[in-house]
Design a protein around this motif. Structure first.
Motif, mmCIF file in Angstrom:
data_model
loop_
_atom_site.group_PDB
_atom_site.id
_atom_site.type_symbol
_atom_site.label_atom_id
_atom_site.label_comp_id
_atom_site.label_asym_id
_atom_site.label_seq_id
_atom_site.Cartn_x
_atom_site.Cartn_y
_atom_site.Cartn_z
ATOM 1 N N ALA A 29 0.911 -1.167 0.133
ATOM 2 C CA ALA A 29 -0.049 0.029 -0.040
ATOM 3 C C ALA A 29 0.922 1.159 0.032
ATOM 4 O O ALA A 29 0.369 2.498 -0.177
ATOM 5 C CB ALA A 29 -0.889 0.131 1.203
ATOM 6 N N LEU A 30 2.060 1.109 0.388
ATOM 7 C CA LEU A 30 2.921 2.219 0.535
ATOM 8 C C LEU A 30 2.967 3.393 -0.676
ATOM 9 O O LEU A 30 2.748 4.560 -0.450
ATOM 10 C CB LEU A 30 4.288 1.988 0.556
ATOM 11 N N ALA A 154 -7.114 -0.321 2.848
ATOM 12 C CA ALA A 154 -7.436 0.505 3.927
ATOM 13 C C ALA A 154 -6.549 1.767 4.006
ATOM 14 O O ALA A 154 -7.001 3.088 4.200
ATOM 15 C CB ALA A 154 -7.463 -0.255 5.159
ATOM 16 N N ALA A 155 -5.437 1.848 3.764
ATOM 17 C CA ALA A 155 -4.405 2.868 3.944
ATOM 18 C C ALA A 155 -4.626 3.767 2.628
ATOM 19 O O ALA A 155 -5.091 5.146 2.870
ATOM 20 C CB ALA A 155 -3.024 2.307 3.840
ATOM 21 N N PRO A 156 -4.701 3.227 1.526
ATOM 22 C CA PRO A 156 -4.920 4.621 0.228
ATOM 23 C C PRO A 156 -6.292 4.759 0.304
ATOM 24 O O PRO A 156 -6.811 5.742 -0.244
ATOM 25 C CB PRO A 156 -4.690 3.457 -0.864
ATOM 26 N N GLY A 157 -7.375 3.907 0.787
ATOM 27 C CA GLY A 157 -8.735 4.162 1.101
ATOM 28 C C GLY A 157 -9.179 5.493 1.844
ATOM 29 O O GLY A 157 -9.893 6.414 1.564
ATOM 30 N N PHE A 158 -8.465 5.200 3.199
ATOM 31 C CA PHE A 158 -8.864 6.188 4.028
ATOM 32 C C PHE A 158 -7.769 7.420 4.020
ATOM 33 O O PHE A 158 -7.934 8.298 4.784
ATOM 34 C CB PHE A 158 -8.757 5.518 5.339
ATOM 35 N N SER A 159 -6.902 7.341 3.366
ATOM 36 C CA SER A 159 -5.635 8.217 3.470
ATOM 37 C C SER A 159 -6.162 9.601 2.879
ATOM 38 O O SER A 159 -5.621 10.492 3.383
ATOM 39 C CB SER A 159 -4.495 7.834 2.661
ATOM 40 N N PRO A 160 -6.939 9.802 1.924
ATOM 41 C CA PRO A 160 -7.459 11.004 1.412
ATOM 42 C C PRO A 160 -8.327 11.724 2.482
ATOM 43 O O PRO A 160 -8.106 12.970 2.852
ATOM 44 C CB PRO A 160 -8.321 10.912 0.278
ATOM 45 N N LEU A 161 -9.064 10.991 3.358
ATOM 46 C CA LEU A 161 -9.850 11.706 4.448
ATOM 47 C C LEU A 161 -8.736 12.174 5.528
ATOM 48 O O LEU A 161 -8.911 13.302 5.985
ATOM 49 C CB LEU A 161 -10.809 10.628 4.940
ATOM 50 N N LEU A 162 -7.814 11.265 5.840
ATOM 51 C CA LEU A 162 -6.798 11.642 6.607
ATOM 52 C C LEU A 162 -6.013 12.754 6.081
ATOM 53 O O LEU A 162 -5.721 13.859 6.963
ATOM 54 C CB LEU A 162 -5.597 10.660 6.910
#
Length: 409
Positions: A29-30, A154-162
């Motif tokens: 996911a990095l 999860a990481a790329p999916g939620f990262s724009p929200l973060l």
């Protein structure tokens, strides 16, 4: 005897523990994390650096190109020297590039930092697949890749929200420091809990002529090339969506940065569903049949987007992307497992060439989506439809091939 005809034993049977899953998902996911987390901040980055959103597209295309070519070097090095030091070195390079991005005061320095990021992240991506192939085989490999995709989404999916929240509270620069810290956490976990997975007795010699010859034979071997190219075309469409999302959802459909983050977060549910379905459906009907079904679903989503491209709405766009992601979630782990399965001894090179094809398709797709003389949603629809149709054509011979045609080498 040909390098691709030397038999090698299948890896010993292993359980996919939570620790191994965390490592594989984190490594895989990095690259997407480092890209998606900055998307909501594009307007502010452009304002601070005095450049347009179109010019900021260079931070994406340069990342994809460096990511693509870097993998071709990492793969053979890992087959010769093992995975450990290349994983740790790649993560260190990624962290250094992230810090440079955080302190960039011009577009050129930001692009430089993104290229350095990509050179580190490409090692992580290649080696996530190679490590999975080291530890698993057959259906177990497909299941490991599917679960890795679920966790990695999860990481790329939620990262724009973060990224949207961090940008609003602290500014866009902090997002790059956050991903640097994530890379350091993955490195610490790997060194303490997983370690080397490619033993010395399975390593292959490193010679430029041998590496080039092996890449050439892999590229000419339909057992690898056809499923790898099909997966790469669909994944390239996914990265084109990442690149086009701010233009479609924010500029064209009027979403805020926070709403863009929420939209990306909902995609996780679709990828999770596909990831759980893929190995179960494949166990019943076979990897090739379900992989083909996944491409059909992705094509249906692309055509749906194309049908409403003239007057898109948030609902029609979301339905189209949901279908595309569902199809991608089926073909990605299954097509990857099919491509890597016959080449256990060359897992690093095979994974590197697969990654090169994926990022090459991503770079082409993202560039086309940004230069076509159409509104953003129409450009994206053209790219996704073309990619899905081509994937269907190249995967058809794979779906029709008899399983006994596979030979593990």
């Amino acid at each position: 005897m040909s390098e691709l005809s030397i038999a090698s034993p299948a890896p010993p049977e292993r359980r996919l523990t939570g620790e191994t899953l965390f490592l594989l998902a984190g490594l895989a996911a990095l690259g997407a994390l480092a890209t998606n987390i900055i998307l909501p901040a594009f307007p502010r980055i452009g304002t601070d650096l005095g450049v347009s959103s179109q010019e900021l597209g260079l931070t994406l295309s340069s990342f994809f190109v460096a990511f693509a070519f870097g993998q071709l070097l990492v793969g053979p090095l890992s087959d010769r020297f093992g995975r450990k030091w290349l994983v740790l070195g790649g993560l260190a390079v990624f962290a250094a590039g992230s810090v440079l991005c955080a302190f960039a005061d011009s577009l050129s320095f930001l692009v430089l930092g993104r290229v350095i990021q990509a050179l580190g992240a490409c090692a992580a991506s290649v080696l996530s697949r190679a490590i999975a192939r080291d530890l698993f085989d057959g259906e177990a490999l497909a299941r490991a890749l599917a679960l890795t995709m679920i966790a990695g989404a999860a990481a790329p999916g939620f990262s724009p929200l973060l990224g949207s929240a961090l940008d609003g509270l602290f500014g866009w620069r902090i997002t790059f420091l956050i991903v640097a810290v994530f890379g350091a956490v993955i490195a610490l976990h790997y060194s303490r809990r997983v370690g080397e997975t490619h033993p010395a007795d399975r390593r292959t010699p490193l010679a430029l002529s041998s590496v080039a010859s092996t890449y050439g034979r892999l590229a000419a071997d339909p057992r690898f090339l056809l499923p790898a190219l099909a997966v790469s075309l669909v994944i390239g469409g996914l990265y084109s969506f990442f690149a086009a999302a701010p233009g479609v959802l924010m500029s064209e459909l009027g979403l805020t940065a926070f709403e863009l983050g929420l939209s990306f977060a909902t995609t996780v549910l679709i990828v999770v569903a596909a990831g759980f379905l893929a190995p179960r459906l494949a166990h019943r009907w076979g990897q090739r049949i379900i992989g083909m079904a996944g491409i059909f679903i992705a094509l249906a989503g692309s055509l749906f987007m194309f049908a409403f491209a003239a007057e898109p709405t948030f609902v029609t766009f979301t339905i189209a992307i949901a279908l595309y992601l569902l199809g991608m979630g089926l073909i990605n782990p299954l097509g990857t497992a099919i491509a890597l399965h016959p080449f256990g001894q060359q897992a690093g090179l095979a994974s590197a060439l697969l990654g090169f094809l994926q990022m090459g398709c991503a770079a082409i797709g993202a560039s086309l989506a940004s230069v076509l003389p159409l509104q953003p949603s129409a450009s994206l629809a053209v790219v996704l439809t073309t990619a899905s149709a081509l994937a269907l054509l190249v995967f058809l011979p794979v779906a029709m091939r008899h399983p006994k045609a596979e030979a593990v080498v």
